[in-house]
Design an enzyme around this catalytic site. Structure first.
Site, short mmCIF file in Angstrom:
data_model
loop_
_atom_site.label_atom_id
_atom_site.label_comp_id
_atom_site.label_asym_id
_atom_site.label_seq_id
_atom_site.Cartn_x
_atom_site.Cartn_y
_atom_site.Cartn_z
N ASP A 1 -26.09 -3.49 7.95
CA ASP A 1 -25.10 -2.38 8.00
C ASP A 1 -25.58 -1.31 7.68
O ASP A 1 -26.54 -0.75 7.38
CB ASP A 1 -24.02 -2.97 7.38
CG ASP A 1 -22.73 -2.58 8.08
OD1 ASP A 1 -22.08 -1.24 8.02
OD2 ASP A 1 -21.90 -3.54 8.91
N HIS B 1 -23.19 1.14 12.43
CA HIS B 1 -22.98 0.35 11.19
C HIS B 1 -25.02 0.24 11.10
O HIS B 1 -24.55 -0.82 10.78
CB HIS B 1 -22.16 -0.88 11.51
CG HIS B 1 -21.05 -0.43 10.78
ND1 HIS B 1 -20.18 -0.46 10.62
CD2 HIS B 1 -20.09 -0.60 12.56
CE1 HIS B 1 -18.78 -0.55 10.46
NE2 HIS B 1 -19.16 -0.47 11.67
N GLU C 1 -16.90 0.82 15.97
CA GLU C 1 -16.15 2.26 14.71
C GLU C 1 -17.28 2.90 15.61
O GLU C 1 -17.90 3.02 14.45
CB GLU C 1 -16.36 1.81 13.79
CG GLU C 1 -14.76 0.40 13.85
CD GLU C 1 -14.85 0.26 12.35
OE1 GLU C 1 -13.84 0.04 11.34
OE2 GLU C 1 -16.19 0.15 11.74
#
Length: 619
Positions: A262, A316, A387
């Site tokens: 990540d 990420h 995201e």
């Protein structure tokens, strides 16, 4: 019957043991307990005074034989416990497999695990003492347990639609008990051995094992039964990963979704891209090497679990990607560790791949090649994909100029279009790296999967969508009505990191409250689908997984966050039983005890008094 299975049922009375054995002194102790247990008509084990009641049994004896399911977990599709118990010693177990090729080797390893689990039932095991000291009567000394396992198929790798069914019968004639397991694959047979290990328990006063007569026919409702474990926010040791796999095996969960990297860290050691871990690992010792992954993959396979790797992108990503400019490759990622973080990502630190840099795709290609070779064979790969922060890209001059020079535009729709282009390129790079064209991609719900975008950007033949929003999110109905295959991970029930104090700011973390085992247990994907669409969509719902994001978890607490709530998930996905959670509570509490005996530090759910006094800890 699997979709409608219920806990409990009519059984014979607990085997009557002698009063003397019931209240004999505990092994190696001067304490003499006057208690015994009786299986009453409600199929409960009731604690009674042995000096005033005849025919009582030990607690373990009663729990093993008092219900039709014998406190098996997860609840089988069909089972019948007959109540007849045989006593034996762990050294008097014989294994007789019928199998082909490598399946035979796997069965030998699974049998060794089975036998080790039985050893752990002895109270002395956890104290590091030598168990099985006796003295034993002649019947126990002479009794043999024969474990006969027949596997017809030759498959040795778990795939999405592998047949995991099995049948198990336990019968006794004289001084011989035969446990016969038949299964079409190794993985079904392994599940059968797990069930058999739960039909055995320690007899408290005889210092021996006991096995109950039974018949079980079993198969899972959902093919995908997973846990997600994040090893980027905080490093997770190999020992904890192995314990997690042990817990999954005990619950017949079959997929460890490994969120390896990540923005926070990149702990994966790559031979062709050493700078990823050099720049991205928290320390030189907090990494995963090719050799470690190979060992963990085999450890998982023997336990009926597949490792599903994830490389989350294009968001990420961050730490681990900073080296590109020094090597003449330009910025591979943008917004890395940028402040104020709230403008560029959902949590610190930030980072997204640089869509304007062609070298980024070359690095991604090399990364996919190594990852695929580490984890092969793979029939699925997780791309992450959620995201994305449009402002990160739009505020990066290099990307803004690239978008305008190529006449893509710089509004949100234009960035969604280029995000979709990236995703398709990533899929093509993975397929090229693998040499196969039939690997299924998995994507989290995101802007790409929104109803107005999904059919344009996400091909339903190539991708499975993992739903992480709430059970009432209309995206669930939209995706199912459009014919997309889905995996449920709705955070209002299956996020196991919820309910903590906030780690950024104050108050509680974003997905509070804590998700108790009852909430986990009652989260039924078919019912959610039926509420939204009028249909259960059994052909499209592949299963589900609980997620443990590790912003606030590491080796010290992972066991207690995963277990026993992961067991509640397991029964939902294996049997999808009808009825409310309280019908499963007695079995669930007992199974938690079982996990602890096996070395998994599962969270306490109730006082021990409740385990010994069934049905009395109610609202």
């Amino acid at each position: 019957m699997s979709g409608s299975a219920l806990r409990g049922g009519v059984v014979t009375m607990c085997l009557v043991m002698s009063l003397l054995a019931t209240h004999a002194p505990a092994l190696h102790s001067t304490v003499s307990l006057p208690w015994g247990w009786e299986c009453v008509s409600e199929y409960r084990c009731v604690k009674k005074d042995a000096t005033e009641n005849e025919g009582l049994t030990t607690l373990n004896t009663c729990k093993l034989s008092c219900t039709s399911d014998g406190l098996l977990w997860p609840l089988p599709a069909s089972s019948l416990i007959h109540g007849d118990i045989s006593m034996f010693l762990v050294d008097n177990i014989a294994f007789e497999p019928t199998c082909h090729g490598e399946v035979c080797n796997l069965l030998q390893e699974a049998f060794a695990i089975f036998k080790d689990n039985l050893q752990r039932y002895h109270p002395a095991y956890s104290q590091g003492k030598a168990p099985w000291r006796g003295p034993w009567d002649a019947a126990t000394l002479s009794h043999t347990l024969y474990v006969e396992v027949t596997v017809s198929g030759e498959a040795t790798e778990l795939e999405l639609h592998t047949d995991e069914s099995y049948e198990l019968t336990v019968t006794t004639a004289g001084d011989v008990t035969t446990a016969a397991i038949t299964a079409p694959t190794y993985f079904g047979a392994r599940h059968g051995l797990e069930t058999l290990s739960q039909l055995v328990d320690y007899h408290e006063t005889a210092d021996a094992l006991m096995v109950v007569t039974a018949s079980v026919t079993d198969a899972p409702v959902f093919p995908y039964r997973g846990l997600l474990l994040d090893t980027s926010r905080n490093y997770v040791s190999m020992a904890t990963l192995e314990r997690t796999l042990d817990g999954m095996a005990a619950n017949k969960l079959n997929t460890l979704h490994w969120h390896i990297t990540d923005t926070h860290s990149f702990p994966l050691v790559l031979e062709t891209l050493p700078n990823m871990a050099n720049y991205g690992a928290y320390s030189a010792s907090e990494v995963y090497t090719r050799e470690q992954i190979a060992a963990l993959k085999e450890y998982a396979r023997v336990r009926g679990v597949r490792l599903l790797p994830e490389l989350d992108a294009p968001a990420h990503v961050g730490n681990g990607w900073q080296w590109g400019e020094k090597e003449g490759l330009g910025n591979l990622a943008v917004c890395v560790n940028q402040e104020p973080w709230q403008d560029f990502c959902v949590e610190p630190p930030c980072g997204q791949l640089n869509l304007a840099n062609p070298e980024m795709y070359n690095v991604l290609s090399s990364l996919y090649h190594e990852m695929f070779n580490m984890f092969l064979p793979l029939d699925m790969f997780h791309f992450g994909g959620d995201e994305v922060n449009i402002n990160c890209w739009n505020s990066t001059q290099e990307i803004f100029d690239w978008m305008t020079e190529n006449h893509y535009g710089v509004d949100e729709a234009a960035y969604h279009e280029q995000w979709a282009v990236f995703q398709e390129k990533a899929r093509e790079l993975l397929l090229k790296a693998s040499g196969h064209d039939d690997i299924q991609g998995i994507l989290f719900t995101s802007g790409l999967t929104a109803p107005e975008h999904v059919e344009s950007y996400v091909n339903k033949s190539n991708y499975i969508i993992q739903i992480w929003s709430t059970e009432d999110d209309p995206i669930i109905g939209d995706l199912l009505n459009l014919g997309y295959r889905v995996i449920f991970s709705n955070y209002d029930a299956w996020y196991l990191d919820c309910g903590m104090g906030a780690w950024v700011g104050e108050g509680n973390n974003w997905c509070s409250p804590y998700k108790g085992w009852q909430t986990v247990y009652m989260n039924n994907p078919y019912e959610i689908a039926k509420t939204q669409t009028g249909s259960t969509h059994e052909d499209l719902i592949l299963g589900g997984e609980a997620a443990l994001w590790t912003e606030q978890a590491d080796d010290a607490v992972i066991d207690s966050k995963l277990w026993p709530r992961g067991a509640a998930l397991a029964e939902r996905l294996w049997t999808n039983p009808e009825g409310e959670w309280y019908g499963a509570e007695t079995s669930f509490i007992h199974h938690r005890q079982r996990l602890v005996k096996r070395g998994i530090q599962a969270e306490r759910i109730q006082p021990q008094w409740c385990h010994q006094n069934e049905g009395l800890c109610y609202m």
